[in-house]
Design an enzyme around this catalytic site. Structure first.
Site, PDB file in Angstrom:
ATOM      1  N   TRP A 298      -6.367  -8.001   6.353  1.00 28.61           N
ATOM      2  CA  TRP A 298      -6.123  -8.188   7.242  1.00 28.61           C
ATOM      3  C   TRP A 298      -4.846  -7.212   7.443  1.00 28.61           C
ATOM      4  CZ3 TRP A 298      -7.125 -11.577  10.617  1.00 28.61           C
ATOM      5  CH2 TRP A 298      -8.367 -12.543  10.053  1.00 28.61           C
TER       6      TRP A 298
ATOM      7  N   SER B 132      -1.370   0.080   6.724  1.00 27.85           N
ATOM      8  CA  SER B 132      -1.450  -0.188   4.825  1.00 27.85           C
ATOM      9  C   SER B 132      -1.908  -1.544   5.777  1.00 27.85           C
ATOM     10  CB  SER B 132       0.174  -0.888   4.647  1.00 27.85           C
ATOM     11  OG  SER B 132       0.089  -1.267   3.822  1.00 27.85           O
ATOM     12  N   SER B 133      -2.498  -2.774   4.649  1.00 28.41           N
ATOM     13  CA  SER B 133      -3.124  -3.565   4.554  1.00 28.41           C
ATOM     14  C   SER B 133      -3.397  -3.987   3.443  1.00 28.41           C
ATOM     15  CB  SER B 133      -4.587  -3.370   4.963  1.00 28.41           C
ATOM     16  OG  SER B 133      -5.188  -2.891   3.996  1.00 28.41           O
ATOM     17  N   ALA B 134      -3.430  -5.810   3.570  1.00 31.63           N
ATOM     18  CA  ALA B 134      -3.811  -6.420   1.869  1.00 31.63           C
ATOM     19  C   ALA B 134      -5.620  -6.615   2.389  1.00 31.63           C
ATOM     20  CB  ALA B 134      -3.631  -7.943   2.541  1.00 31.63           C
ATOM     21  N   THR B 135      -5.834  -5.877   1.410  1.00 34.69           N
ATOM     22  CA  THR B 135      -8.011  -5.310   0.945  1.00 34.69           C
ATOM     23  C   THR B 135      -8.247  -6.890   1.079  1.00 34.69           C
ATOM     24  OG1 THR B 135      -6.800  -3.749   0.197  1.00 34.69           O
ATOM     25  CG2 THR B 135      -8.789  -3.908  -0.111  1.00 34.69           C
TER      26      THR B 135
END
Length: 348
Positions: A45, A67-70
């Protein structure tokens, strides 16, 4: 993973792709049940685009994710490749949302985890997330490509960003027999997950995994802005290989090794290689049953790529499990089969 609630690390909003744009999705709008279903899908996300956090977006935005929530499977796969053991002290480069940091803390203990984040805003948000999750690792703000010397030395460096080559500081801040786990990527967006071990002479050796995964490039390693592309005629010849070969993961990785300062664009009529440093370009177009390539500038980019792909084919066109790397702070080569096989230098 069961001990670390992922929902604590996504905040109140994320971005969802919509064509060429990113649309903010808010927990308050979709409701808790739908939000939790989103959170626990094995999916990345995006939380920030071009430096703008999803929580601050008032509508769709354009640009590249920063940036992301991998996806959890990638985070845990990277840790698995790192072969971390309880009691080891690890430097994590790229705190991000703090989720991977929390998993490392759960595995190794808070006193053994140092995590550094380049973006001050992300670092502050991650610290709040980790506090809410009851995790207390050592957190730092700065350029992770410089390591974190104030808390060195480390048994392992693990990066949640990709790099074009290994920073010297990672070598210098490792204990004897320390390890580096990172993703080697570049401006063609080809990538390989890699685990190296430092020997007594200060040289790191390791092999790539076969995973077709990647992280975002570290911000200092991102390609610079480039002008609008205009095709130049230049030298024209038939290609020996179809440009479609670059759709294969390993083939694109080889092409990137051969032309490390070139970016790859895909068009309706073929591919474009554009060298960021020199302005050299190569572009293809169909020609009957084959292809024609046009090359302009001081570098013959398609010649470089074809020669490298020929060497790859001569070894059997293997996947990345047959690739390895030998590296010092100042000289880093990727090879196929063994260090005596076909080799390419990374842009150190």
């Amino acid at each position: 993973m069961a001990a670390v609630p992922r929902e604590l690390f996504l905040g109140p909003a994320v971005y969802r792709p919509a064509g060429s744009q990113w649309v903010p999705v808010r927990r308050a709008q979709v409701g808790d049940d739908a939000w939790l279903r989103m959170v626990y899908v094995d999916q990345t996300w995006v939380t920030q685009v071009e430096g703008r956090d999803a929580v601050d977006a008032t509508g769709p935005v354009s640009g590249n994710p920063t940036s992301s929530a991998t996806l959890p499977s990638l985070v845990t796969r990277t840790a698995q490749v790192a072969a971390l053991r309880p009691g080891q002290k690890v430097l994590e480069v790229g705190t991000g949302t703090g989720y991977s940091t929390a998993l490392l803390t759960q595995r190794l203990g808070a006193e053994n985890v140092v995590s550094i984040e380049y973006d001050t805003g992300l670092a502050s948000t991650a610290a709040a997330h980790l506090h809410a999750a009851g995790c207390a690792p050592v957190l730092a703000v700065g350029d992770g490509l410089q390591g974190c010397p104030e808390h060195a030395d480390y048994d392992a460096v693990i990066a949640t960003c990709a790099v074009r080559s290994l920073p010297p500081s990672w070598f210098w801040q490792l204990n004897d027999a320390g390890t580096i786990t990172t993703t080697i990527s570049g401006w063609m967006l080809a990538a390989g997950l890699l685990h190296l071990t430092l020997d007594n002479e200060g040289t790191a050796h390791g092999r790539f995994t076969g995973d077709t995964i990647s992280y975002m490039l570290a911000r200092p390693h991102e390609r610079p802005p480039s002008p609008t592309f205009f095709r130049q005629g230049g030298h024209t010849r038939p290609t020996r290989l179809s440009p479609d070969i670059l759709e294969q993961w390993a083939a694109r990785f080889v092409a990137q090794l051969a032309a490390p300062s070139a970016e790859l664009l895909t068009t309706s009529t073929g591919i474009v290689l554009r060298d960021v440093a020199t302005g050299s370009q190569a572009w293809t177009e169909p020609d009957g049953e084959g292809w024609t390539v046009h090359q302009h500038g001081p570098l013959r980019l398609w010649d470089q790529v074809e020669s490298a792909l020929d060497a790859w084919h001569a070894t059997g066109a293997p996947d990345l499990t047959e690739f390895g790397m030998t590296a010092t702070p100042f000289d880093q080569t990727v090879w196929i089969g063994s260090p005596s096989g076909p080799t390419w230098r990374l842009p150190v």
